[in-house]
Write a protein that holds these residues in place. Sequence first.
Motif, PDB file in Angstrom:
ATOM      1  N   ALA A  35      24.544 -13.967  13.613  1.00 14.70           N
ATOM      2  CA  ALA A  35      25.394 -13.385  12.580  1.00 14.70           C
ATOM      3  C   ALA A  35      25.016 -13.952  11.213  1.00 14.70           C
ATOM      4  O   ALA A  35      25.267 -13.326  10.188  1.00 14.70           O
ATOM      5  CB  ALA A  35      26.867 -13.655  12.878  1.00 14.70           C
ATOM      6  N   TRP A  36      24.428 -15.136  11.173  1.00 13.54           N
ATOM      7  CA  TRP A  36      23.963 -15.761   9.932  1.00 13.54           C
ATOM      8  C   TRP A  36      22.766 -16.637  10.265  1.00 13.54           C
ATOM      9  O   TRP A  36      22.628 -17.121  11.380  1.00 13.54           O
ATOM     10  CB  TRP A  36      25.070 -16.572   9.253  1.00 13.54           C
ATOM     11  N   GLU A  37      21.891 -16.808   9.291  1.00  5.13           N
ATOM     12  CA  GLU A  37      20.663 -17.590   9.449  1.00  5.13           C
ATOM     13  C   GLU A  37      20.199 -18.065   8.094  1.00  5.13           C
ATOM     14  O   GLU A  37      20.679 -17.598   7.065  1.00  5.13           O
ATOM     15  CB  GLU A  37      19.546 -16.729  10.056  1.00  5.13           C
ATOM     16  N   GLY A  38      19.234 -18.957   8.119  1.00  9.90           N
ATOM     17  CA  GLY A  38      18.460 -19.306   6.945  1.00  9.90           C
ATOM     18  C   GLY A  38      17.149 -18.557   7.085  1.00  9.90           C
ATOM     19  O   GLY A  38      17.113 -17.334   7.062  1.00  9.90           O
ATOM     20  N   LEU A  39      16.081 -19.292   7.282  1.00 12.27           N
ATOM     21  CA  LEU A  39      14.786 -18.719   7.634  1.00 12.27           C
ATOM     22  C   LEU A  39      14.427 -19.356   8.979  1.00 12.27           C
ATOM     23  O   LEU A  39      13.875 -20.460   9.010  1.00 12.27           O
ATOM     24  CB  LEU A  39      13.727 -19.031   6.567  1.00 12.27           C
ATOM     25  N   PRO A  40      14.760 -18.712  10.072  1.00 16.90           N
ATOM     26  CA  PRO A  40      14.662 -19.359  11.384  1.00 16.90           C
ATOM     27  C   PRO A  40      13.231 -19.592  11.863  1.00 16.90           C
ATOM     28  O   PRO A  40      12.431 -18.667  11.942  1.00 16.90           O
ATOM     29  CB  PRO A  40      15.403 -18.394  12.310  1.00 16.90           C
ATOM     30  N   MET A  41      12.956 -20.830  12.164  1.00 14.13           N
ATOM     31  CA  MET A  41      11.641 -21.205  12.697  1.00 14.13           C
ATOM     32  C   MET A  41      11.335 -20.479  13.996  1.00 14.13           C
ATOM     33  O   MET A  41      10.188 -20.127  14.257  1.00 14.13           O
ATOM     34  CB  MET A  41      11.562 -22.725  12.920  1.00 14.13           C
ATOM     35  N   VAL A  42      12.353 -20.224  14.806  1.00  9.33           N
ATOM     36  CA  VAL A  42      12.111 -19.599  16.101  1.00  9.33           C
ATOM     37  C   VAL A  42      11.517 -18.197  15.944  1.00  9.33           C
ATOM     38  O   VAL A  42      10.711 -17.779  16.771  1.00  9.33           O
ATOM     39  CB  VAL A  42      13.387 -19.595  16.976  1.00  9.33           C
ATOM     40  N   LEU A  43      11.864 -17.475  14.878  1.00 11.70           N
ATOM     41  CA  LEU A  43      11.239 -16.170  14.663  1.00 11.70           C
ATOM     42  C   LEU A  43       9.777 -16.331  14.260  1.00 11.70           C
ATOM     43  O   LEU A  43       8.929 -15.532  14.666  1.00 11.70           O
ATOM     44  CB  LEU A  43      11.991 -15.365  13.600  1.00 11.70           C
ATOM     45  N   LEU A  44       9.482 -17.363  13.470  1.00  8.44           N
ATOM     46  CA  LEU A  44       8.085 -17.649  13.134  1.00  8.44           C
ATOM     47  C   LEU A  44       7.309 -17.993  14.402  1.00  8.44           C
ATOM     48  O   LEU A  44       6.170 -17.546  14.586  1.00  8.44           O
ATOM     49  CB  LEU A  44       8.001 -18.794  12.125  1.00  8.44           C
ATOM     50  N   GLU A  45       7.924 -18.775  15.271  1.00 11.14           N
ATOM     51  CA  GLU A  45       7.276 -19.160  16.529  1.00 11.14           C
ATOM     52  C   GLU A  45       7.074 -17.952  17.435  1.00 11.14           C
ATOM     53  O   GLU A  45       6.008 -17.799  18.043  1.00 11.14           O
ATOM     54  CB  GLU A  45       8.106 -20.229  17.239  1.00 11.14           C
TER      55      GLU A  45
END
Length: 136
Positions: A35-45
């Motif tokens: 529902a909220w995020e910053g810039l999630p590392m997991v999406l980069l991964e």
Amino acid sequence: MAHSLGLTERVRFLGVRRDIPELMSSADAYVMSSAWEGLPMVLLEAAACELPVVSTDAGGNSEIVLDGVSGYIVPPRDPQALAAAMLKMMSLPEEERRAMGRAGRAHIEANYSLDHVVDQWEKLYRDLLLKKGISV
């Protein structure tokens, strides 16, 4: 909860792992329902592992996941839209999912590699110094 919902055949809690790239690489896609995020590392991964992604449009997620190119973006807190995007992803032929995953990795390499990030920081510092009248 998984047990009470009868999902123990489909849900596993794996505990602390040190083989995340291998686990991600064995998946068909990645889903993020925040529902909220910053810039999630997991999406980069996930993108680095060439996984196509279904994600909510929270925080910086849409900067990482290019809607229709490397995955699908849906509104946060909309479980019907998330489910529809997940079904759409899994109904794609495997080669189309793989192409989305490759597009995601290319986007990450072009915009989030260490060299690119260092270049962006250097540019920021140079611009700030120039605004203060300090030539570099």
